[in-house]
Design a protein around this motif. Sequence first.
Motif, PDB file in Angstrom:
ATOM      1  N   SER A   1       0.413  -1.201   0.105  1.00 48.30           N
ATOM      2  CA  SER A   1       0.283   0.018  -0.186  1.00 48.30           C
ATOM      3  C   SER A   1       0.890   1.571   0.114  1.00 48.30           C
ATOM      4  O   SER A   1       1.807   1.110   0.645  1.00 48.30           O
ATOM      5  N   ALA A   2       0.364   1.857  -1.053  1.00 49.32           N
ATOM      6  CA  ALA A   2       1.488   3.176  -1.329  1.00 49.32           C
ATOM      7  C   ALA A   2       0.845   4.604  -0.993  1.00 49.32           C
ATOM      8  O   ALA A   2       1.082   6.061  -0.439  1.00 49.32           O
ATOM      9  N   GLU A   3      -0.622   4.527  -1.081  1.00 50.41           N
ATOM     10  CA  GLU A   3      -1.123   5.723  -0.143  1.00 50.41           C
ATOM     11  C   GLU A   3      -3.057   5.440  -0.417  1.00 50.41           C
ATOM     12  O   GLU A   3      -3.869   6.545   0.052  1.00 50.41           O
ATOM     13  N   HIS A   4      -3.595   3.701  -0.369  1.00 49.09           N
ATOM     14  CA  HIS A   4      -4.591   4.207   0.387  1.00 49.09           C
ATOM     15  C   HIS A   4      -5.012   3.857   1.321  1.00 49.09           C
ATOM     16  O   HIS A   4      -5.771   3.036   1.076  1.00 49.09           O
ATOM     17  N   GLY A   5      -3.227   3.037   1.998  1.00 50.14           N
ATOM     18  CA  GLY A   5      -4.289   2.162   3.327  1.00 50.14           C
ATOM     19  C   GLY A   5      -4.429   0.430   2.739  1.00 50.14           C
ATOM     20  O   GLY A   5      -4.230   0.700   1.714  1.00 50.14           O
ATOM     21  N   ILE A   6      -4.791   0.001   4.430  1.00 48.88           N
ATOM     22  CA  ILE A   6      -4.715  -1.839   4.257  1.00 48.88           C
ATOM     23  C   ILE A   6      -6.503  -2.209   4.114  1.00 48.88           C
ATOM     24  O   ILE A   6      -6.680  -2.815   3.388  1.00 48.88           O
ATOM     25  N   GLY A   7      -6.922  -1.272   5.511  1.00 45.55           N
ATOM     26  CA  GLY A   7      -8.354  -1.789   5.459  1.00 45.55           C
ATOM     27  C   GLY A   7      -8.598  -2.707   6.287  1.00 45.55           C
ATOM     28  O   GLY A   7      -7.952  -3.608   6.291  1.00 45.55           O
ATOM     29  N   LEU A   8      -9.890  -3.655   4.320  1.00 45.47           N
ATOM     30  CA  LEU A   8     -10.157  -4.970   4.431  1.00 45.47           C
ATOM     31  C   LEU A   8      -8.876  -5.829   3.553  1.00 45.47           C
ATOM     32  O   LEU A   8      -8.698  -7.202   4.004  1.00 45.47           O
ATOM     33  N   LEU A   9      -9.363  -5.905   2.935  1.00 43.91           N
ATOM     34  CA  LEU A   9      -8.819  -5.973   1.411  1.00 43.91           C
ATOM     35  C   LEU A   9      -7.296  -6.291   1.405  1.00 43.91           C
ATOM     36  O   LEU A   9      -6.863  -7.542   0.691  1.00 43.91           O
ATOM     37  N   LYS A  10      -6.656  -5.575   1.943  1.00 46.76           N
ATOM     38  CA  LYS A  10      -5.122  -5.649   2.352  1.00 46.76           C
ATOM     39  C   LYS A  10      -4.613  -6.224   3.309  1.00 46.76           C
ATOM     40  O   LYS A  10      -3.820  -6.501   3.622  1.00 46.76           O
ATOM     41  N   LYS A  11      -5.893  -6.457   4.442  1.00 46.01           N
ATOM     42  CA  LYS A  11      -4.748  -7.233   6.232  1.00 46.01           C
ATOM     43  C   LYS A  11      -3.641  -8.071   5.668  1.00 46.01           C
ATOM     44  O   LYS A  11      -3.393  -8.450   6.660  1.00 46.01           O
ATOM     45  N   LYS A  12      -4.421  -9.147   5.378  1.00 50.98           N
ATOM     46  CA  LYS A  12      -3.966 -10.364   5.419  1.00 50.98           C
ATOM     47  C   LYS A  12      -2.476 -10.581   4.031  1.00 50.98           C
ATOM     48  O   LYS A  12      -1.521 -10.877   4.304  1.00 50.98           O
ATOM     49  N   TYR A  13      -2.426  -9.034   3.785  1.00 43.73           N
ATOM     50  CA  TYR A  13      -1.237  -8.939   2.943  1.00 43.73           C
ATOM     51  C   TYR A  13      -0.003  -8.214   4.105  1.00 43.73           C
ATOM     52  O   TYR A  13       0.672  -8.075   3.156  1.00 43.73           O
ATOM     53  N   LEU A  14      -0.573  -7.611   4.804  1.00 40.20           N
ATOM     54  CA  LEU A  14       0.408  -6.816   5.845  1.00 40.20           C
ATOM     55  C   LEU A  14       1.578  -7.356   5.677  1.00 40.20           C
ATOM     56  O   LEU A  14       2.038  -5.930   5.881  1.00 40.20           O
ATOM     57  N   HIS A  15       1.686  -8.578   6.174  1.00 43.52           N
ATOM     58  CA  HIS A  15       2.654  -9.100   6.612  1.00 43.52           C
ATOM     59  C   HIS A  15       4.031  -8.644   5.572  1.00 43.52           C
ATOM     60  O   HIS A  15       5.011  -9.701   5.494  1.00 43.52           O
ATOM     61  N   PHE A  16       3.201  -9.071   4.186  1.00 43.36           N
ATOM     62  CA  PHE A  16       4.638  -8.868   3.365  1.00 43.36           C
ATOM     63  C   PHE A  16       5.001  -7.995   3.440  1.00 43.36           C
ATOM     64  O   PHE A  16       6.616  -7.420   2.732  1.00 43.36           O
ATOM     65  N   THR A  17       4.886  -6.271   4.015  1.00 41.67           N
ATOM     66  CA  THR A  17       5.613  -4.994   3.317  1.00 41.67           C
ATOM     67  C   THR A  17       6.757  -4.450   5.174  1.00 41.67           C
ATOM     68  O   THR A  17       7.434  -4.085   5.232  1.00 41.67           O
ATOM     69  N   ARG A  18       5.957  -5.614   6.791  1.00 40.16           N
ATOM     70  CA  ARG A  18       6.569  -5.140   7.695  1.00 40.16           C
ATOM     71  C   ARG A  18       6.399  -5.315   8.681  1.00 40.16           C
ATOM     72  O   ARG A  18       5.440  -7.710   8.039  1.00 40.16           O
ATOM     73  N   SER A  19       7.039  -6.267   9.290  1.00 39.11           N
ATOM     74  CA  SER A  19       8.177  -7.235   9.781  1.00 39.11           C
ATOM     75  C   SER A  19       7.449  -7.190  11.555  1.00 39.11           C
ATOM     76  O   SER A  19       6.409  -6.631  10.992  1.00 39.11           O
ATOM     77  N   ASP A  20       7.181  -8.458  11.316  1.00 43.03           N
ATOM     78  CA  ASP A  20       7.226  -8.896  12.990  1.00 43.03           C
ATOM     79  C   ASP A  20       7.176  -8.367  14.220  1.00 43.03           C
ATOM     80  O   ASP A  20       6.484  -7.922  14.909  1.00 43.03           O
ATOM     81  N   ALA A  21       7.827  -7.769  14.452  1.00 42.06           N
ATOM     82  CA  ALA A  21       8.318  -6.782  15.386  1.00 42.06           C
ATOM     83  C   ALA A  21       7.553  -5.449  15.144  1.00 42.06           C
ATOM     84  O   ALA A  21       6.478  -4.561  15.792  1.00 42.06           O
TER      85      ALA A  21
END
Length: 467
Positions: free
Chosen positions: A421-441
Amino acid sequence: MTDRGEAAFIEELHAALGAAVFTGEDIPARFHNDWSGLPPVRPVALIRPRETAEVAIALQIASRHGITIVPQGGLTGLAGGAQPVAGGAVLSLDRMSGIEEIDPVMASMTVKAGTPLEVAQKAAEEAGLFLGLDLGARGSCQIGGNLATNAGGNRVIRYGMAREHVLGLEVVLPDGTVVTSLNKLIKNNAGYDLKQLFIGSEGTLGIITRVVLRLQAKPLTVNTIFCGCQDFPAVLELLKGARARLGPALSAFEVMWPSFYDFMTANLSELRRPLGRSHGIYVLLEQSGFDPEVDSGRMEAVMGEMLEAGVVEDAVLASSDRETRDLWAVRDSVSEYGKLMGPLTAFDVGLPTSCMAEVVAAIEAEYQARWPGAILLVYGHIGDSNLHLVANVPAAGAHQPHDEITDLVLGAVRAAGGTVSAEHGIGLLKKKYLHFTRSDAELELMKRLKAALDPADILNTGKVLAL
Protein backbone atom coordinates in the motif's frame (compact mmCIF):
# COMPACT_ATOMS: atom_id res chain seq x y z
CA MET A 1 -24.45 -8.06 19.99
CA THR A 2 -28.07 -9.14 20.41
CA ASP A 3 -30.97 -7.31 18.86
CA ARG A 4 -31.86 -6.17 22.38
CA GLY A 5 -28.38 -4.73 22.83
CA GLU A 6 -28.58 -2.96 19.48
CA ALA A 7 -31.97 -1.54 20.42
CA ALA A 8 -30.59 -0.15 23.68
CA PHE A 9 -27.64 1.39 21.82
CA ILE A 10 -29.91 3.01 19.23
CA GLU A 11 -32.34 4.23 21.89
CA GLU A 12 -29.53 5.97 23.78
CA LEU A 13 -28.15 7.44 20.55
CA HIS A 14 -31.55 8.88 19.64
CA ALA A 15 -31.98 10.33 23.12
CA ALA A 16 -28.56 12.00 23.05
CA LEU A 17 -28.16 13.03 19.41
CA GLY A 18 -31.71 13.14 18.01
CA ALA A 19 -31.82 14.11 14.33
CA ALA A 20 -28.16 13.16 13.84
CA VAL A 21 -29.09 9.45 14.05
CA PHE A 22 -30.60 7.37 11.24
CA THR A 23 -31.63 3.72 11.29
CA GLY A 24 -33.14 1.06 9.02
CA GLU A 25 -34.51 2.24 5.69
CA ASP A 26 -33.69 5.84 6.61
CA ILE A 27 -29.97 5.14 6.08
CA PRO A 28 -29.16 6.24 2.50
CA ALA A 29 -27.58 3.53 0.34
CA ARG A 30 -24.41 5.55 -0.22
CA PHE A 31 -23.39 4.86 3.40
CA HIS A 32 -23.59 1.09 2.88
CA ASN A 33 -20.17 0.76 1.24
CA ASP A 34 -17.09 2.65 0.10
CA TRP A 35 -15.31 2.58 -3.28
CA SER A 36 -13.61 -0.76 -2.62
CA GLY A 37 -16.22 -2.80 -4.48
CA LEU A 38 -17.09 -4.89 -1.43
CA PRO A 39 -20.76 -5.94 -1.09
CA PRO A 40 -22.89 -3.30 0.65
CA VAL A 41 -23.61 -3.68 4.37
CA ARG A 42 -26.38 -1.71 6.05
CA PRO A 43 -25.14 -0.50 9.45
CA VAL A 44 -27.34 -0.72 12.54
CA ALA A 45 -27.19 3.08 12.73
CA LEU A 46 -25.80 6.06 10.85
CA ILE A 47 -24.54 8.98 12.92
CA ARG A 48 -24.00 12.33 11.19
CA PRO A 49 -22.67 14.76 13.85
CA ARG A 50 -22.22 18.48 13.26
CA GLU A 51 -19.60 19.12 15.95
CA THR A 52 -16.84 17.39 17.88
CA ALA A 53 -18.90 17.11 21.06
CA GLU A 54 -21.44 14.95 19.23
CA VAL A 55 -18.67 12.67 17.98
CA ALA A 56 -17.50 12.26 21.56
CA ILE A 57 -21.02 11.43 22.77
CA ALA A 58 -21.45 8.84 20.01
CA LEU A 59 -18.19 7.10 20.93
CA GLN A 60 -19.02 7.14 24.64
CA ILE A 61 -22.34 5.43 23.93
CA ALA A 62 -20.76 2.92 21.54
CA SER A 63 -18.09 2.11 24.11
CA ARG A 64 -20.69 1.42 26.80
CA HIS A 65 -22.63 -0.93 24.51
CA GLY A 66 -19.67 -2.57 22.77
CA ILE A 67 -20.79 -1.47 19.31
CA THR A 68 -18.27 -0.95 16.52
CA ILE A 69 -18.08 2.53 14.99
CA VAL A 70 -16.81 2.81 11.41
CA PRO A 71 -15.71 6.38 10.53
CA GLN A 72 -16.59 7.52 7.01
CA GLY A 73 -15.36 10.45 4.96
CA GLY A 74 -15.86 10.88 1.22
CA LEU A 75 -15.99 7.08 0.67
CA THR A 76 -13.37 7.22 -2.11
CA GLY A 77 -10.97 4.69 -0.54
CA LEU A 78 -10.16 1.50 -2.40
CA ALA A 79 -9.13 -0.80 0.47
CA GLY A 80 -12.40 -1.08 2.40
CA GLY A 81 -11.30 1.13 5.28
CA ALA A 82 -14.69 2.89 5.38
CA GLN A 83 -16.73 -0.23 4.65
CA PRO A 84 -19.48 -0.85 7.28
CA VAL A 85 -19.23 -4.04 9.32
CA ALA A 86 -22.12 -6.27 10.29
CA GLY A 87 -23.64 -5.26 13.60
CA GLY A 88 -21.73 -1.98 13.67
CA ALA A 89 -22.67 1.67 13.25
CA VAL A 90 -21.26 4.24 10.84
CA LEU A 91 -20.18 7.75 11.81
CA SER A 92 -20.01 10.07 8.82
CA LEU A 93 -18.13 13.36 8.99
CA ASP A 94 -19.99 14.80 5.99
CA ARG A 95 -21.86 17.41 8.07
CA MET A 96 -18.68 18.57 9.81
CA SER A 97 -17.51 20.65 6.87
CA GLY A 98 -16.11 24.16 6.61
CA ILE A 99 -13.08 26.42 6.81
CA GLU A 100 -12.69 27.82 10.32
CA GLU A 101 -9.69 30.07 9.77
CA ILE A 102 -6.95 30.94 7.31
CA ASP A 103 -3.89 32.55 8.90
CA PRO A 104 -1.87 34.22 6.11
CA VAL A 105 1.05 35.03 8.41
CA MET A 106 1.43 31.48 9.75
CA ALA A 107 0.44 30.11 6.31
CA SER A 108 -2.06 27.76 7.89
CA MET A 109 -5.69 26.75 7.51
CA THR A 110 -7.94 25.29 10.19
CA VAL A 111 -10.69 23.10 8.75
CA LYS A 112 -13.29 20.62 9.88
CA ALA A 113 -12.52 17.01 8.96
CA GLY A 114 -15.51 16.59 6.66
CA THR A 115 -14.41 19.42 4.36
CA PRO A 116 -13.95 18.24 0.75
CA LEU A 117 -10.36 18.59 -0.41
CA GLU A 118 -11.36 20.80 -3.34
CA VAL A 119 -13.14 23.23 -0.99
CA ALA A 120 -9.95 23.58 1.05
CA GLN A 121 -7.87 24.02 -2.11
CA LYS A 122 -10.11 26.82 -3.38
CA ALA A 123 -10.16 28.57 -0.02
CA ALA A 124 -6.36 28.55 0.09
CA GLU A 125 -6.20 29.92 -3.45
CA GLU A 126 -8.64 32.72 -2.67
CA ALA A 127 -6.40 33.70 0.24
CA GLY A 128 -3.39 33.88 -2.08
CA LEU A 129 -1.91 30.64 -0.76
CA PHE A 130 -1.68 27.05 -1.95
CA LEU A 131 -2.56 23.62 -0.53
CA GLY A 132 -0.11 21.15 -2.02
CA LEU A 133 -2.22 18.02 -1.43
CA ASP A 134 -4.10 17.01 -4.60
CA LEU A 135 -6.00 13.86 -5.61
CA GLY A 136 -8.15 12.94 -8.59
CA ALA A 137 -11.10 12.53 -6.19
CA ARG A 138 -10.60 16.09 -4.89
CA GLY A 139 -14.28 16.98 -5.36
CA SER A 140 -15.59 14.22 -3.10
CA CYS A 141 -12.78 13.05 -0.80
CA GLN A 142 -12.59 14.73 2.59
CA ILE A 143 -9.68 16.13 4.58
CA GLY A 144 -10.26 13.74 7.49
CA GLY A 145 -10.17 10.73 5.20
CA ASN A 146 -7.11 12.07 3.41
CA LEU A 147 -5.28 12.18 6.72
CA ALA A 148 -6.67 8.90 8.04
CA THR A 149 -5.16 7.13 5.02
CA ASN A 150 -2.14 9.45 4.68
CA ALA A 151 -3.16 10.10 1.08
CA GLY A 152 -0.55 10.86 -1.53
CA GLY A 153 -1.78 12.03 -4.90
CA ASN A 154 -0.37 13.98 -7.79
CA ARG A 155 2.17 16.30 -6.17
CA VAL A 156 3.94 14.11 -3.60
CA ILE A 157 7.18 14.49 -5.56
CA ARG A 158 7.31 18.14 -4.46
CA TYR A 159 5.05 18.55 -1.42
CA GLY A 160 5.05 15.11 0.23
CA MET A 161 2.29 12.84 1.56
CA ALA A 162 -0.73 14.09 3.48
CA ARG A 163 1.12 14.01 6.81
CA GLU A 164 3.55 16.63 5.48
CA HIS A 165 0.65 19.11 5.26
CA VAL A 166 -0.50 18.75 8.89
CA LEU A 167 0.50 21.04 11.73
CA GLY A 168 -2.16 20.11 14.26
CA LEU A 169 -5.15 17.88 14.87
CA GLU A 170 -8.20 17.47 17.01
CA VAL A 171 -9.13 13.83 17.52
CA VAL A 172 -11.71 11.91 19.53
CA LEU A 173 -10.46 8.73 21.17
CA PRO A 174 -12.54 5.52 21.30
CA ASP A 175 -13.74 6.28 24.84
CA GLY A 176 -14.97 9.74 23.81
CA THR A 177 -11.98 11.71 25.11
CA VAL A 178 -11.36 14.80 22.96
CA VAL A 179 -7.69 15.61 22.35
CA THR A 180 -7.36 19.10 20.90
CA SER A 181 -3.89 19.92 19.61
CA LEU A 182 -4.51 22.52 16.91
CA ASN A 183 -0.87 23.52 16.69
CA LYS A 184 0.18 26.10 14.06
CA LEU A 185 3.91 25.99 14.74
CA ILE A 186 6.21 24.32 12.25
CA LYS A 187 8.77 23.86 15.03
CA ASN A 188 7.17 22.24 18.07
CA ASN A 189 9.22 19.52 19.72
CA ALA A 190 7.38 19.45 23.06
CA GLY A 191 7.09 15.74 23.73
CA TYR A 192 5.68 13.09 21.44
CA ASP A 193 4.24 14.24 18.11
CA LEU A 194 0.84 12.74 18.84
CA LYS A 195 -0.76 13.69 15.54
CA GLN A 196 1.39 11.13 13.76
CA LEU A 197 -0.37 8.33 15.67
CA PHE A 198 -3.63 9.13 13.93
CA ILE A 199 -2.45 10.11 10.44
CA GLY A 200 -2.49 6.92 8.42
CA SER A 201 -4.23 4.87 11.13
CA GLU A 202 -7.42 4.54 9.04
CA GLY A 203 -9.75 5.47 11.89
CA THR A 204 -8.67 2.56 14.09
CA LEU A 205 -7.13 4.68 16.88
CA GLY A 206 -9.30 7.81 16.90
CA ILE A 207 -11.60 9.95 14.77
CA ILE A 208 -10.06 13.14 13.38
CA THR A 209 -12.49 16.06 13.71
CA ARG A 210 -10.48 19.24 13.02
CA VAL A 211 -7.16 19.89 11.29
CA VAL A 212 -4.59 22.63 10.96
CA LEU A 213 -3.12 22.38 7.47
CA ARG A 214 0.18 23.86 6.40
CA LEU A 215 -0.14 26.02 3.30
CA GLN A 216 2.46 27.00 0.73
CA ALA A 217 3.16 30.07 -1.36
CA LYS A 218 0.88 30.08 -4.37
CA PRO A 219 2.91 29.38 -7.53
CA LEU A 220 2.82 32.22 -10.04
CA THR A 221 3.37 29.90 -12.99
CA VAL A 222 2.32 26.34 -13.81
CA ASN A 223 3.60 24.65 -16.94
CA THR A 224 2.24 21.28 -18.01
CA ILE A 225 3.64 19.05 -20.72
CA PHE A 226 2.53 15.66 -22.07
CA CYS A 227 5.27 13.42 -23.49
CA GLY A 228 5.52 10.22 -25.45
CA CYS A 229 8.56 8.01 -24.80
CA GLN A 230 9.77 4.81 -26.42
CA ASP A 231 10.07 2.74 -23.24
CA PHE A 232 10.48 2.85 -19.47
CA PRO A 233 14.27 3.35 -19.52
CA ALA A 234 13.56 6.58 -21.41
CA VAL A 235 11.08 7.54 -18.68
CA LEU A 236 13.82 7.09 -16.07
CA GLU A 237 16.16 9.31 -18.09
CA LEU A 238 13.42 11.93 -18.37
CA LEU A 239 12.82 11.79 -14.61
CA LYS A 240 16.51 12.21 -13.84
CA GLY A 241 16.85 15.07 -16.32
CA ALA A 242 13.74 16.87 -15.07
CA ARG A 243 14.86 16.57 -11.44
CA ALA A 244 18.33 17.85 -12.28
CA ARG A 245 17.17 20.82 -14.36
CA LEU A 246 13.92 21.79 -12.63
CA GLY A 247 14.76 20.87 -9.05
CA PRO A 248 11.91 21.58 -6.59
CA ALA A 249 9.92 23.21 -9.40
CA LEU A 250 9.06 19.70 -10.64
CA SER A 251 5.66 19.26 -9.00
CA ALA A 252 4.21 16.23 -10.83
CA PHE A 253 5.56 13.30 -12.82
CA GLU A 254 2.71 11.00 -13.85
CA VAL A 255 3.30 7.95 -16.05
CA MET A 256 0.72 6.02 -18.09
CA TRP A 257 1.35 2.70 -19.76
CA PRO A 258 -0.38 2.20 -23.15
CA SER A 259 -2.83 -0.19 -21.47
CA PHE A 260 -4.27 2.74 -19.50
CA TYR A 261 -3.82 5.52 -22.07
CA ASP A 262 -5.29 3.61 -25.00
CA PHE A 263 -8.21 2.15 -23.05
CA MET A 264 -9.32 5.43 -21.49
CA THR A 265 -8.93 7.63 -24.57
CA ALA A 266 -10.69 5.04 -26.76
CA ASN A 267 -13.66 4.67 -24.43
CA LEU A 268 -14.23 8.21 -23.19
CA SER A 269 -15.26 10.47 -26.04
CA GLU A 270 -14.59 13.63 -24.02
CA LEU A 271 -10.88 12.82 -23.76
CA ARG A 272 -8.53 14.21 -26.39
CA ARG A 273 -5.43 12.25 -27.31
CA PRO A 274 -2.69 14.82 -26.73
CA LEU A 275 -0.20 13.27 -29.17
CA GLY A 276 -0.62 12.45 -32.83
CA ARG A 277 0.75 8.92 -32.76
CA SER A 278 1.16 6.04 -30.35
CA HIS A 279 4.17 5.62 -28.08
CA GLY A 280 5.58 2.97 -25.79
CA ILE A 281 4.72 4.95 -22.65
CA TYR A 282 3.39 8.39 -21.70
CA VAL A 283 4.43 11.00 -19.14
CA LEU A 284 2.64 14.06 -17.79
CA LEU A 285 5.02 16.58 -16.20
CA GLU A 286 4.15 19.68 -14.24
CA GLN A 287 6.47 22.51 -13.27
CA SER A 288 5.32 25.21 -10.87
CA GLY A 289 7.37 28.27 -10.04
CA PHE A 290 7.60 31.95 -9.22
CA ASP A 291 9.33 33.56 -12.20
CA PRO A 292 6.92 34.11 -15.12
CA GLU A 293 9.73 35.41 -17.34
CA VAL A 294 11.90 32.33 -16.90
CA ASP A 295 9.80 29.29 -15.97
CA SER A 296 8.20 28.54 -19.35
CA GLY A 297 11.52 28.89 -21.13
CA ARG A 298 13.18 26.54 -18.64
CA MET A 299 10.58 23.83 -19.27
CA GLU A 300 10.89 24.27 -23.03
CA ALA A 301 14.67 24.06 -22.78
CA VAL A 302 14.50 20.82 -20.81
CA MET A 303 12.08 19.31 -23.32
CA GLY A 304 14.26 20.48 -26.20
CA GLU A 305 17.22 18.65 -24.72
CA MET A 306 15.17 15.51 -24.09
CA LEU A 307 13.80 15.53 -27.64
CA GLU A 308 17.24 16.08 -29.15
CA ALA A 309 18.69 13.24 -27.08
CA GLY A 310 15.88 10.90 -28.15
CA VAL A 311 14.66 10.46 -24.57
CA VAL A 312 11.30 11.96 -25.55
CA GLU A 313 9.79 11.10 -28.94
CA ASP A 314 7.06 13.75 -28.97
CA ALA A 315 5.67 16.33 -26.56
CA VAL A 316 2.96 18.97 -26.30
CA LEU A 317 3.17 21.94 -23.93
CA ALA A 318 -0.12 23.37 -22.66
CA SER A 319 -0.49 27.00 -23.70
CA SER A 320 -3.69 27.80 -21.80
CA ASP A 321 -5.64 26.77 -18.70
CA ARG A 322 -8.02 24.81 -20.92
CA GLU A 323 -5.19 22.86 -22.53
CA THR A 324 -3.78 22.15 -19.08
CA ARG A 325 -7.14 20.77 -17.96
CA ASP A 326 -7.34 18.65 -21.12
CA LEU A 327 -3.93 17.12 -20.48
CA TRP A 328 -4.72 16.37 -16.84
CA ALA A 329 -8.13 14.99 -17.82
CA VAL A 330 -6.42 11.92 -19.31
CA ARG A 331 -4.70 11.11 -16.02
CA ASP A 332 -7.72 12.04 -13.88
CA SER A 333 -10.08 9.87 -15.94
CA VAL A 334 -9.63 7.12 -13.34
CA SER A 335 -12.88 8.34 -11.76
CA GLU A 336 -14.73 7.03 -14.82
CA TYR A 337 -13.89 3.35 -14.34
CA GLY A 338 -17.44 2.68 -13.20
CA LYS A 339 -18.74 3.68 -16.63
CA LEU A 340 -16.30 1.54 -18.56
CA MET A 341 -15.55 -1.61 -16.61
CA GLY A 342 -17.28 -4.16 -14.44
CA PRO A 343 -16.15 -5.12 -10.93
CA LEU A 344 -12.56 -4.07 -10.32
CA THR A 345 -9.56 -5.37 -8.46
CA ALA A 346 -7.50 -2.25 -7.85
CA PHE A 347 -3.95 -1.92 -6.55
CA ASP A 348 -1.98 0.94 -5.07
CA VAL A 349 1.57 -0.26 -4.51
CA GLY A 350 5.05 1.11 -4.11
CA LEU A 351 8.06 -0.29 -5.94
CA PRO A 352 11.69 0.68 -6.39
CA THR A 353 11.43 2.79 -9.55
CA SER A 354 14.43 1.16 -11.18
CA CYS A 355 12.74 -2.27 -11.32
CA MET A 356 9.19 -1.10 -11.98
CA ALA A 357 9.11 -1.93 -15.69
CA GLU A 358 10.31 -5.49 -15.13
CA VAL A 359 7.74 -6.10 -12.39
CA VAL A 360 4.91 -4.70 -14.53
CA ALA A 361 5.96 -6.82 -17.50
CA ALA A 362 6.04 -9.97 -15.37
CA ILE A 363 2.62 -9.24 -13.88
CA GLU A 364 1.11 -8.49 -17.30
CA ALA A 365 2.51 -11.70 -18.79
CA GLU A 366 1.24 -13.92 -15.98
CA TYR A 367 -2.10 -12.12 -15.85
CA GLN A 368 -2.76 -12.65 -19.56
CA ALA A 369 -1.58 -16.27 -19.37
CA ARG A 370 -4.18 -16.99 -16.68
CA TRP A 371 -7.01 -14.85 -18.06
CA PRO A 372 -6.49 -14.26 -21.80
CA GLY A 373 -8.03 -11.02 -23.00
CA ALA A 374 -8.58 -9.64 -19.50
CA ILE A 375 -8.10 -5.92 -18.81
CA LEU A 376 -5.13 -4.65 -16.79
CA LEU A 377 -4.58 -0.88 -16.73
CA VAL A 378 -1.25 0.42 -15.41
CA TYR A 379 -0.33 3.98 -14.43
CA GLY A 380 1.05 5.88 -11.46
CA HIS A 381 2.89 8.68 -9.71
CA ILE A 382 6.22 7.29 -10.79
CA GLY A 383 8.18 10.29 -9.52
CA ASP A 384 7.52 8.95 -6.01
CA SER A 385 7.63 5.21 -6.87
CA ASN A 386 3.85 4.73 -6.62
CA LEU A 387 2.18 2.41 -9.13
CA HIS A 388 -1.52 1.73 -9.71
CA LEU A 389 -2.96 -1.32 -11.45
CA VAL A 390 -6.64 -1.92 -12.17
CA ALA A 391 -7.78 -5.39 -13.22
CA ASN A 392 -11.01 -6.79 -14.65
CA VAL A 393 -11.73 -10.20 -16.16
CA PRO A 394 -14.78 -9.58 -18.39
CA ALA A 395 -15.49 -13.30 -18.81
CA ALA A 396 -15.88 -13.69 -15.04
CA GLY A 397 -18.68 -11.14 -14.79
CA ALA A 398 -19.68 -10.45 -11.21
CA HIS A 399 -17.50 -13.33 -9.95
CA GLN A 400 -14.09 -11.74 -10.38
CA PRO A 401 -11.10 -13.83 -9.23
CA HIS A 402 -10.09 -11.10 -6.76
CA ASP A 403 -8.02 -13.34 -4.50
CA GLU A 404 -6.08 -14.93 -7.34
CA ILE A 405 -5.36 -11.56 -8.95
CA THR A 406 -4.29 -10.08 -5.62
CA ASP A 407 -1.99 -13.01 -4.85
CA LEU A 408 -0.36 -12.55 -8.26
CA VAL A 409 0.16 -8.79 -8.06
CA LEU A 410 1.12 -8.46 -4.41
CA GLY A 411 3.32 -11.54 -4.59
CA ALA A 412 5.33 -9.83 -7.34
CA VAL A 413 5.48 -6.62 -5.31
CA ARG A 414 6.73 -8.51 -2.26
CA ALA A 415 9.44 -10.25 -4.25
CA ALA A 416 10.65 -6.89 -5.55
CA GLY A 417 10.89 -5.38 -2.06
CA GLY A 418 7.92 -3.06 -2.53
CA THR A 419 4.96 -2.12 -0.37
CA VAL A 420 1.41 -3.47 -0.67
CA SER A 421 0.00 0.00 0.00
CA ALA A 422 1.46 3.30 -1.11
CA GLU A 423 -1.42 5.70 -0.49
CA HIS A 424 -4.80 3.97 -0.02
CA GLY A 425 -4.18 2.18 3.27
CA ILE A 426 -4.82 -1.42 4.27
CA GLY A 427 -8.50 -1.50 5.27
CA LEU A 428 -10.08 -4.92 4.84
CA LEU A 429 -8.79 -5.92 1.44
CA LYS A 430 -5.06 -5.83 2.18
CA LYS A 431 -5.10 -6.92 5.81
CA LYS A 432 -3.87 -10.45 5.17
CA TYR A 433 -1.04 -9.09 3.01
CA LEU A 434 0.30 -6.54 5.50
CA HIS A 435 3.03 -8.97 6.61
CA PHE A 436 4.39 -8.85 3.03
CA THR A 437 5.60 -5.33 3.87
CA ARG A 438 5.92 -5.14 7.68
CA SER A 439 8.08 -7.25 10.00
CA ASP A 440 6.75 -9.26 12.94
CA ALA A 441 8.18 -6.66 15.33
CA GLU A 442 6.43 -3.84 13.49
CA LEU A 443 3.12 -5.68 13.47
CA GLU A 444 3.39 -6.44 17.17
CA LEU A 445 4.03 -2.78 17.97
CA MET A 446 0.98 -1.78 15.90
CA LYS A 447 -1.14 -4.23 17.91
CA ARG A 448 0.19 -2.79 21.17
CA LEU A 449 -0.75 0.74 20.07
CA LYS A 450 -4.25 -0.42 19.10
CA ALA A 451 -4.71 -2.21 22.42
CA ALA A 452 -3.51 0.84 24.37
CA LEU A 453 -5.81 3.36 22.68
CA ASP A 454 -8.77 1.11 21.89
CA PRO A 455 -8.73 -1.80 24.34
CA ALA A 456 -12.38 -2.68 23.61
CA ASP A 457 -11.71 -2.65 19.84
CA ILE A 458 -14.57 -0.23 19.17
CA LEU A 459 -13.12 1.79 16.29
CA ASN A 460 -13.14 0.30 12.80
CA THR A 461 -13.08 -3.22 14.16
CA GLY A 462 -11.40 -5.74 11.89
CA LYS A 463 -9.58 -3.18 9.74
CA VAL A 464 -5.82 -2.99 9.11
CA LEU A 465 -4.66 -5.50 11.75
CA ALA A 466 -5.51 -9.15 12.30
CA LEU A 467 -5.90 -9.04 16.10
